[in-house]
Scaffold this motif. Structure first.
Motif, PDB file in Angstrom:
ATOM      1  N   MET A 130       0.816  -1.202   0.000  1.00 55.51           N
ATOM      2  CA  MET A 130       0.000   0.000   0.000  1.00 55.51           C
ATOM      3  C   MET A 130       0.859   1.266   0.000  1.00 55.51           C
ATOM      4  SD  MET A 130      -3.181  -0.050  -0.410  1.00 55.51           S
ATOM      5  CE  MET A 130      -4.349  -1.373  -0.655  1.00 55.51           C
ATOM      6  N   ILE A 131       1.978   1.221   0.692  1.00 53.55           N
ATOM      7  CA  ILE A 131       2.861   2.389   0.711  1.00 53.55           C
ATOM      8  C   ILE A 131       3.311   2.715  -0.712  1.00 53.55           C
ATOM      9  CG2 ILE A 131       5.080   3.295   1.526  1.00 53.55           C
ATOM     10  CD1 ILE A 131       4.700   1.487   4.014  1.00 53.55           C
ATOM     11  N   HIS A 132       3.807   1.705  -1.405  1.00 52.74           N
ATOM     12  CA  HIS A 132       4.254   1.906  -2.794  1.00 52.74           C
ATOM     13  C   HIS A 132       3.091   2.347  -3.675  1.00 52.74           C
ATOM     14  CE1 HIS A 132       6.183   1.226  -6.667  1.00 52.74           C
ATOM     15  NE2 HIS A 132       5.111   0.537  -7.004  1.00 52.74           N
ATOM     16  N   SER A 133       1.936   1.722  -3.524  1.00 49.30           N
ATOM     17  CA  SER A 133       0.787   2.046  -4.372  1.00 49.30           C
ATOM     18  C   SER A 133       0.324   3.482  -4.167  1.00 49.30           C
ATOM     19  CB  SER A 133      -0.372   1.089  -4.077  1.00 49.30           C
ATOM     20  OG  SER A 133      -0.030  -0.228  -4.426  1.00 49.30           O
ATOM     21  N   TYR A 134       0.331   3.942  -2.906  1.00 46.08           N
ATOM     22  CA  TYR A 134      -0.113   5.305  -2.631  1.00 46.08           C
ATOM     23  C   TYR A 134       0.833   6.315  -3.278  1.00 46.08           C
ATOM     24  CZ  TYR A 134      -1.620   9.490  -0.150  1.00 46.08           C
ATOM     25  OH  TYR A 134      -2.064  10.745   0.149  1.00 46.08           O
ATOM     26  N   PHE A 135       2.127   6.135  -3.069  1.00 44.41           N
ATOM     27  CA  PHE A 135       3.081   7.052  -3.695  1.00 44.41           C
ATOM     28  C   PHE A 135       2.988   6.989  -5.220  1.00 44.41           C
ATOM     29  CE2 PHE A 135       5.335   7.031   0.453  1.00 44.41           C
ATOM     30  CZ  PHE A 135       5.465   8.401   0.613  1.00 44.41           C
ATOM     31  N   HIS A 136       2.765   5.807  -5.751  1.00 48.39           N
ATOM     32  CA  HIS A 136       2.641   5.651  -7.205  1.00 48.39           C
ATOM     33  C   HIS A 136       1.433   6.419  -7.732  1.00 48.39           C
ATOM     34  CE1 HIS A 136       3.018   3.765 -11.132  1.00 48.39           C
ATOM     35  NE2 HIS A 136       1.743   3.435 -11.072  1.00 48.39           N
ATOM     36  N   GLN A 137       0.321   6.336  -7.016  1.00 51.68           N
ATOM     37  CA  GLN A 137      -0.880   7.074  -7.416  1.00 51.68           C
ATOM     38  C   GLN A 137      -0.620   8.576  -7.406  1.00 51.68           C
ATOM     39  OE1 GLN A 137      -3.840   6.127  -8.497  1.00 51.68           O
ATOM     40  NE2 GLN A 137      -4.476   4.203  -7.587  1.00 51.68           N
ATOM     41  N   LEU A 138       0.045   9.059  -6.361  1.00 50.86           N
ATOM     42  CA  LEU A 138       0.342  10.489  -6.289  1.00 50.86           C
ATOM     43  C   LEU A 138       1.249  10.926  -7.431  1.00 50.86           C
ATOM     44  CD1 LEU A 138       0.930  10.987  -2.455  1.00 50.86           C
ATOM     45  CD2 LEU A 138      -1.032  11.772  -3.785  1.00 50.86           C
ATOM     46  N   LYS A 139       2.262  10.133  -7.724  1.00 48.12           N
ATOM     47  CA  LYS A 139       3.167  10.479  -8.824  1.00 48.12           C
ATOM     48  C   LYS A 139       2.424  10.532 -10.154  1.00 48.12           C
ATOM     49  CE  LYS A 139       7.187   8.396  -6.550  1.00 48.12           C
ATOM     50  NZ  LYS A 139       8.110   7.220  -6.546  1.00 48.12           N
ATOM     51  N   GLU A 140       1.536   9.578 -10.365  1.00 48.52           N
ATOM     52  CA  GLU A 140       0.752   9.573 -11.605  1.00 48.52           C
ATOM     53  C   GLU A 140      -0.138  10.812 -11.692  1.00 48.52           C
ATOM     54  OE1 GLU A 140      -1.458   5.953 -12.152  1.00 48.52           O
ATOM     55  OE2 GLU A 140       0.191   5.075 -13.302  1.00 48.52           O
ATOM     56  N   LEU A 141      -0.767  11.165 -10.584  1.00 47.56           N
ATOM     57  CA  LEU A 141      -1.628  12.347 -10.573  1.00 47.56           C
ATOM     58  C   LEU A 141      -0.833  13.621 -10.828  1.00 47.56           C
ATOM     59  CD1 LEU A 141      -4.112  11.608  -7.668  1.00 47.56           C
ATOM     60  CD2 LEU A 141      -4.740  12.167 -10.010  1.00 47.56           C
ATOM     61  N   LEU A 142       0.342  13.725 -10.227  1.00 45.16           N
ATOM     62  CA  LEU A 142       1.180  14.903 -10.454  1.00 45.16           C
ATOM     63  C   LEU A 142       1.588  15.006 -11.916  1.00 45.16           C
ATOM     64  CD1 LEU A 142       3.383  14.819  -7.233  1.00 45.16           C
ATOM     65  CD2 LEU A 142       1.734  16.595  -7.851  1.00 45.16           C
ATOM     66  N   ASP A 143       1.898  13.876 -12.532  1.00 37.92           N
ATOM     67  CA  ASP A 143       2.240  13.882 -13.957  1.00 37.92           C
ATOM     68  C   ASP A 143       1.046  14.317 -14.809  1.00 37.92           C
ATOM     69  OD1 ASP A 143       4.835  13.075 -13.506  1.00 37.92           O
ATOM     70  OD2 ASP A 143       4.442  10.939 -13.879  1.00 37.92           O
ATOM     71  N   ILE A 144      -0.148  13.830 -14.444  1.00 38.14           N
ATOM     72  CA  ILE A 144      -1.359  14.204 -15.191  1.00 38.14           C
ATOM     73  C   ILE A 144      -1.622  15.696 -15.062  1.00 38.14           C
ATOM     74  CG2 ILE A 144      -3.885  13.975 -15.194  1.00 38.14           C
ATOM     75  CD1 ILE A 144      -3.430  10.988 -14.437  1.00 38.14           C
ATOM     76  N   VAL A 145      -1.506  16.216 -13.838  1.00 37.29           N
ATOM     77  CA  VAL A 145      -1.745  17.637 -13.620  1.00 37.29           C
ATOM     78  C   VAL A 145      -0.719  18.473 -14.385  1.00 37.29           C
ATOM     79  CG1 VAL A 145      -1.678  19.467 -11.887  1.00 37.29           C
ATOM     80  CG2 VAL A 145      -2.929  17.353 -11.420  1.00 37.29           C
ATOM     81  N   GLU A 146       0.537  18.072 -14.336  1.00 38.00           N
ATOM     82  CA  GLU A 146       1.569  18.831 -15.055  1.00 38.00           C
ATOM     83  C   GLU A 146       1.278  18.872 -16.550  1.00 38.00           C
ATOM     84  OE1 GLU A 146       6.410  18.968 -15.775  1.00 38.00           O
ATOM     85  OE2 GLU A 146       5.519  17.241 -14.761  1.00 38.00           O
ATOM     86  N   GLU A 147       0.848  17.741 -17.092  1.00 38.88           N
ATOM     87  CA  GLU A 147       0.595  17.669 -18.532  1.00 38.88           C
ATOM     88  C   GLU A 147      -0.679  18.408 -18.931  1.00 38.88           C
ATOM     89  OE1 GLU A 147      -0.563  14.367 -21.981  1.00 38.88           O
ATOM     90  OE2 GLU A 147       0.083  13.697 -19.988  1.00 38.88           O
ATOM     91  N   LYS A 148      -1.776  18.135 -18.216  1.00 40.57           N
ATOM     92  CA  LYS A 148      -3.083  18.634 -18.653  1.00 40.57           C
ATOM     93  C   LYS A 148      -3.413  20.040 -18.145  1.00 40.57           C
ATOM     94  CE  LYS A 148      -5.169  14.040 -19.196  1.00 40.57           C
ATOM     95  NZ  LYS A 148      -5.309  14.129 -20.653  1.00 40.57           N
ATOM     96  N   GLU A 149      -2.795  20.464 -17.044  1.00 36.04           N
ATOM     97  CA  GLU A 149      -3.128  21.760 -16.454  1.00 36.04           C
ATOM     98  C   GLU A 149      -2.015  22.792 -16.608  1.00 36.04           C
ATOM     99  OE1 GLU A 149      -6.270  22.041 -15.462  1.00 36.04           O
ATOM    100  OE2 GLU A 149      -6.420  19.922 -16.044  1.00 36.04           O
ATOM    101  N   LYS A 150      -1.004  22.466 -17.405  1.00 34.94           N
ATOM    102  CA  LYS A 150       0.126  23.382 -17.553  1.00 34.94           C
ATOM    103  C   LYS A 150      -0.320  24.743 -18.076  1.00 34.94           C
ATOM    104  CE  LYS A 150       4.690  23.796 -19.717  1.00 34.94           C
ATOM    105  NZ  LYS A 150       5.701  23.124 -20.571  1.00 34.94           N
ATOM    106  N   THR A 151      -1.210  24.755 -19.054  1.00 31.69           N
ATOM    107  CA  THR A 151      -1.664  26.021 -19.613  1.00 31.69           C
ATOM    108  C   THR A 151      -2.423  26.837 -18.578  1.00 31.69           C
ATOM    109  OG1 THR A 151      -1.787  25.102 -21.852  1.00 31.69           O
ATOM    110  CG2 THR A 151      -3.059  27.093 -21.422  1.00 31.69           C
ATOM    111  N   ALA A 152      -3.315  26.192 -17.840  1.00 38.55           N
ATOM    112  CA  ALA A 152      -4.098  26.890 -16.820  1.00 38.55           C
ATOM    113  C   ALA A 152      -3.202  27.394 -15.697  1.00 38.55           C
ATOM    114  CB  ALA A 152      -5.180  25.978 -16.262  1.00 38.55           C
ATOM    115  N   ILE A 153      -2.239  26.587 -15.280  1.00 40.93           N
ATOM    116  CA  ILE A 153      -1.313  27.008 -14.236  1.00 40.93           C
ATOM    117  C   ILE A 153      -0.489  28.201 -14.714  1.00 40.93           C
ATOM    118  CG2 ILE A 153       0.764  26.307 -12.962  1.00 40.93           C
ATOM    119  CD1 ILE A 153      -0.515  23.512 -12.724  1.00 40.93           C
ATOM    120  N   GLY A 154      -0.077  28.170 -15.975  1.00 43.98           N
ATOM    121  CA  GLY A 154       0.656  29.300 -16.531  1.00 43.98           C
ATOM    122  C   GLY A 154      -0.183  30.562 -16.571  1.00 43.98           C
ATOM    123  N   GLU A 155      -1.463  30.436 -16.932  1.00 46.15           N
ATOM    124  CA  GLU A 155      -2.353  31.597 -16.949  1.00 46.15           C
ATOM    125  C   GLU A 155      -2.547  32.145 -15.536  1.00 46.15           C
ATOM    126  OE1 GLU A 155      -6.904  32.892 -18.235  1.00 46.15           O
ATOM    127  OE2 GLU A 155      -6.076  30.985 -18.955  1.00 46.15           O
TER     128      GLU A 155
END
Length: 248
Positions: A1-26
């Motif tokens: 579970m420890i590994h899975s939780y960190f893995h989920q967070l890393k995946e979410l951070l990657d998704i946010v960086e990719e999909k929300e980069k324009t909005a974050i920049g604005e």
């Protein structure tokens, strides 16, 4: 579970960086304009969402002109059940937003993971009425899975000028176990704090691009920080009462 939780967070951070980069920049562009114009960044959230304001306020390595809108009755230490009930009340935001010193040159960040409760929605609408640019940090994944509790059927993303999707699943729990009936392992605070810190980091870069010295706190645990921070606090304390009247 420890590994899975960190893995989920890393995946979410990657998704946010990719999909929300324009909005974050604005968002960063609007905040850099705000600071250049002498404005303040206000941050509001109910329950655990208020932690985004705690994170950005008076923070070593963080920008100085940040004013959290702390409403104690909407925070957990005054009674968790009561705060949850109040967050669901239409028009309750009038009780604290009418006196909030929000000006047209300011930016307001409103955080609500579900985006369905009236108080953050009304806070965003009232901030817009005062002329501020309003940014919402919320989960668009929740829309359509839950109904709005707002009297006009709005979700937070519909009440703001710019919405940033934290991509958290409905219910804010990332983990499951076949032996456990309820999902667990929340992620909205970690992702939300990462989003707002990314916004501020990009803001610093944009200010530096304009040859403007970014107003950044130095850690009070570093030699030489006292005078640096005192000068910045004196500049902003009239607009940010929570900095205190007798700094450092």
């Amino acid at each position: 579970m420890i590994h899975s939780y960190f893995h989920q967070l890393k995946e979410l951070l990657d998704i946010v960086e990719e999909k929300e980069k324009t909005a974050i920049g604005e968002a960063s562009l609007k905040i850099s304009d705000c600071i250049q114009s002498g404005g303040i960044i206000h941050v509001f959230g109910c329950g655990h969402s208020h932690l985004l304001g705690e994170e950005l306020f008076y923070r070593a390595g963080g920008l100085v002109p940040v004013s959290p809108l702390f409403v104690e009755d909407l925070m957990l230490h005054k009674g968790a059940l009561r705060s949850s009930r109040l967050e669901q009340e239409n028009n309750y935001a009038d009780s604290f937003m009418k006196d909030a010193d929000i000006r047209p040159e300011d930016v307001v960040i409103v955080a609500s993971n579900s985006g369905r409760n009236p108080v953050p929605i009304d806070a965003a609408l009232l901030a817009k009425e005062k002329g501020a640019f309003v940014i919402g940090v919320t989960s668009l994944d929740c829309v359509g899975k839950q109904s709005s509790r707002h009297k006009d059927g709005l979700f937070l993303y519909e009440a703001v000028d710019l919405a940033i999707n934290n991509h958290i699943p409905a219910g804010d729990a990332l983990m499951t176990d076949e032996r456990v009936d309820v999902s667990f392992g929340p992620g909205s605070t970690i992702i939300g704090v990462s989003i707002v810190n990314a916004i501020m980091a990009e803001t610093v870069k944009l200010l530096a691009d304009r040859r403007i010295d970014p107003p950044i706190f130095k850690s009070g645990n570093m030699d030489g920080a006292e005078e640096h921070n005192r000068r910045l606090i004196q500049k902003y304390q009239n607009r940010i009462p929570l900095l205190g009247s007798d700094p450092l």
